[in-house]
Motif scaffolding. Structure first.
Motif, PDB file in Angstrom:
ATOM      1  N   PHE A 119      52.247  38.031  30.521  1.00 61.99           N
ATOM      2  CA  PHE A 119      51.339  36.891  30.482  1.00 61.99           C
ATOM      3  C   PHE A 119      49.895  37.344  30.275  1.00 61.99           C
ATOM      4  O   PHE A 119      49.510  38.456  30.653  1.00 61.99           O
ATOM      5  N   GLN A 120      49.108  36.446  29.700  1.00 61.30           N
ATOM      6  CA  GLN A 120      47.675  36.664  29.565  1.00 61.30           C
ATOM      7  C   GLN A 120      46.947  35.777  30.581  1.00 61.30           C
ATOM      8  O   GLN A 120      47.283  34.612  30.759  1.00 61.30           O
ATOM      9  N   TYR A 121      45.974  36.362  31.231  1.00 58.99           N
ATOM     10  CA  TYR A 121      45.236  35.656  32.273  1.00 58.99           C
ATOM     11  C   TYR A 121      44.255  34.662  31.667  1.00 58.99           C
ATOM     12  O   TYR A 121      43.587  34.954  30.670  1.00 58.99           O
ATOM     13  N   ARG A 122      44.169  33.480  32.286  1.00 56.63           N
ATOM     14  CA  ARG A 122      43.202  32.480  31.846  1.00 56.63           C
ATOM     15  C   ARG A 122      42.130  32.198  32.889  1.00 56.63           C
ATOM     16  O   ARG A 122      40.949  32.290  32.611  1.00 56.63           O
ATOM     17  N   THR A 123      42.531  31.836  34.112  1.00 57.93           N
ATOM     18  CA  THR A 123      41.553  31.529  35.148  1.00 57.93           C
ATOM     19  C   THR A 123      42.241  31.492  36.503  1.00 57.93           C
ATOM     20  O   THR A 123      43.467  31.630  36.605  1.00 57.93           O
ATOM     21  N   THR A 124      41.450  31.307  37.559  1.00 58.69           N
ATOM     22  CA  THR A 124      41.967  31.130  38.910  1.00 58.69           C
ATOM     23  C   THR A 124      41.296  29.925  39.539  1.00 58.69           C
ATOM     24  O   THR A 124      40.070  29.808  39.514  1.00 58.69           O
ATOM     25  N   ILE A 125      42.106  29.024  40.085  1.00 63.27           N
ATOM     26  CA  ILE A 125      41.613  27.865  40.818  1.00 63.27           C
ATOM     27  C   ILE A 125      41.778  28.160  42.304  1.00 63.27           C
ATOM     28  O   ILE A 125      42.826  28.666  42.730  1.00 63.27           O
ATOM     29  N   LEU A 126      40.758  27.866  43.093  1.00 61.11           N
ATOM     30  CA  LEU A 126      40.799  28.137  44.524  1.00 61.11           C
ATOM     31  C   LEU A 126      40.978  26.847  45.307  1.00 61.11           C
ATOM     32  O   LEU A 126      40.406  25.812  44.967  1.00 61.11           O
ATOM     33  N   ARG A 127      41.773  26.930  46.377  1.00 60.98           N
ATOM     34  CA  ARG A 127      42.034  25.765  47.215  1.00 60.98           C
ATOM     35  C   ARG A 127      41.940  26.177  48.682  1.00 60.98           C
ATOM     36  O   ARG A 127      42.708  27.012  49.143  1.00 60.98           O
ATOM     37  N   ARG A 128      41.002  25.599  49.384  1.00 58.69           N
ATOM     38  CA  ARG A 128      40.785  25.969  50.788  1.00 58.69           C
ATOM     39  C   ARG A 128      41.859  25.341  51.673  1.00 58.69           C
ATOM     40  O   ARG A 128      42.312  24.232  51.441  1.00 58.69           O
ATOM     41  N   TYR A 129      42.279  26.089  52.695  1.00 57.99           N
ATOM     42  CA  TYR A 129      43.230  25.549  53.664  1.00 57.99           C
ATOM     43  C   TYR A 129      42.680  25.715  55.074  1.00 57.99           C
ATOM     44  O   TYR A 129      41.771  26.513  55.318  1.00 57.99           O
ATOM     45  N   HIS A 130      43.234  24.957  56.010  1.00 55.75           N
ATOM     46  CA  HIS A 130      42.796  25.036  57.399  1.00 55.75           C
ATOM     47  C   HIS A 130      43.354  26.304  58.021  1.00 55.75           C
ATOM     48  O   HIS A 130      44.556  26.564  57.963  1.00 55.75           O
ATOM     49  N   ALA A 131      42.483  27.112  58.636  1.00 57.08           N
ATOM     50  CA  ALA A 131      42.898  28.413  59.163  1.00 57.08           C
ATOM     51  C   ALA A 131      43.813  28.294  60.375  1.00 57.08           C
ATOM     52  O   ALA A 131      44.541  29.234  60.690  1.00 57.08           O
ATOM     53  N   GLY A 132      43.804  27.161  61.068  1.00 53.89           N
ATOM     54  CA  GLY A 132      44.668  26.994  62.227  1.00 53.89           C
ATOM     55  C   GLY A 132      44.376  28.010  63.309  1.00 53.89           C
ATOM     56  O   GLY A 132      43.221  28.239  63.677  1.00 53.89           O
ATOM     57  N   ARG A 133      45.436  28.674  63.771  1.00 49.63           N
ATOM     58  CA  ARG A 133      45.254  29.655  64.861  1.00 49.63           C
ATOM     59  C   ARG A 133      44.748  31.000  64.346  1.00 49.63           C
ATOM     60  O   ARG A 133      44.391  31.866  65.147  1.00 49.63           O
ATOM     61  N   GLY A 134      44.739  31.194  63.054  1.00 54.78           N
ATOM     62  CA  GLY A 134      44.312  32.482  62.523  1.00 54.78           C
ATOM     63  C   GLY A 134      42.804  32.615  62.471  1.00 54.78           C
ATOM     64  O   GLY A 134      42.201  32.601  61.403  1.00 54.78           O
TER      65      GLY A 134
END
Length: 265
Positions: A119-134
């Motif tokens: 595959f050839q790389y195009r981009t990266t989309i970021l999505r934040r999540y709730h860290a919870g107990r971490g």
């Protein structure tokens, strides 16, 4: 002595089997499927992360070295079933992983595996999540052994063949969606977490919904080899895409069929 009245538990209705020409869900091995070469216009998946998540039927990967091998096999299969002229993939994974004070760059290793597959790389989309107990910060008020991590999921967007794809088919990327999702809008911090008692790591439907709008045309064949409870298939039904995919867990395949059958009734 007074006896407490027994409370009858409601009987769960039997799960529905999916019978639909444009949606096919099955139990599959994501490293070796029976899907034809070059079948998919778009693949959307969130594979297991080797984080000891209690998936049904043993769906997680036991250790990180095994997971690295799975990355290689899964990436090769994703490449094989992607359209050779314009196939696109969108894979979601965490940036990194820590277990027993051992840290691994999950995103970087996935990107290496995807590119090694062809595959050839195009981009990266970021999505934040709730860290919870971490929320561990390491050594208190000291640089002795501080710990910092980023609670973000990364969606790698890559392709096979050429990126530019011209088609006369209708699509769903209206002007407002184009303004909201294209350009400098690859940081999705507005998608809430999803919860489902039948699955420990559910995929919010807004994720495949956006990716389908951004990267496909109507009547395209969209796939998900790590389908879980069927969210990608549901987004395809909503947006008029054909779908084929599944999960290696018969339990989740049954749940996915039931959910999608209810949507197409």
């Amino acid at each position: 002595q007074t006896r407490r009245p027994s409370i009858a538990q409601p009987e769960q209705p039997p799960r529905r089997r999916l019978i639909h020409d444009d949606v096919r869900i099955e139990v599959i091995d994501p490293g070796r499927t029976s899907i034809a070469d070059g079948a998919f216009d778009l693949l959307i998946s969130s594979p297991p992360f080797a984080l000891d998540v209690p998936y049904a039927d043993g769906g997680d990967v036991p250790d990180y070295p095994t997971y690295r091998g799975c990355m290689t096999a899964w990436s090769a299969e994703l490449y094989r079933v992607s359209n050779p002229g314009h196939g696109r993939i969108c894979l979601e994974m965490p940036l990194d992983r820590s277990r027993g004070s051992v840290y691994k760059p999950v995103y970087a290793h996935w990107l290496q595996a995807i590119e090694a597959a062809g595959f050839q790389y195009r981009t990266t989309i970021l999505r934040r999540y709730h860290a919870g107990r971490g929320t561990a910060r390491g050594s208190v008020d000291s640089p002795s052994a501080t710990h910092t991590f980023t609670p973000v999921l990364a969606i790698i967007v890559a392709y096979r063949g050429t990126w530019i794809r011209r088609s006369d088919r209708p699509h769903d990327l209206g002007h407002d969606d184009w303004l909201d999702l294209a350009g400098p809008n690859g940081d999705w911090d507005d998608i809430p977490g999803a919860a489902d008692p039948e699955h420990p790591a559910p995929f919010h439907i807004e994720v495949p919904r956006r990716l389908i709008k951004l990267y496909s045309y109507r009547d395209d064949l969209v796939g998900d080899l790590f389908l879980g409870r069927g969210t990608t298939a549901l987004a395809c039904v909503e947006l008029g895409r054909r779908f084929r995919g599944g999960d290696r867990s018969p339990t989740y395949v049954s749940i996915a069929e039931d959910r999608v059958a209810a949507a197409v009734d």
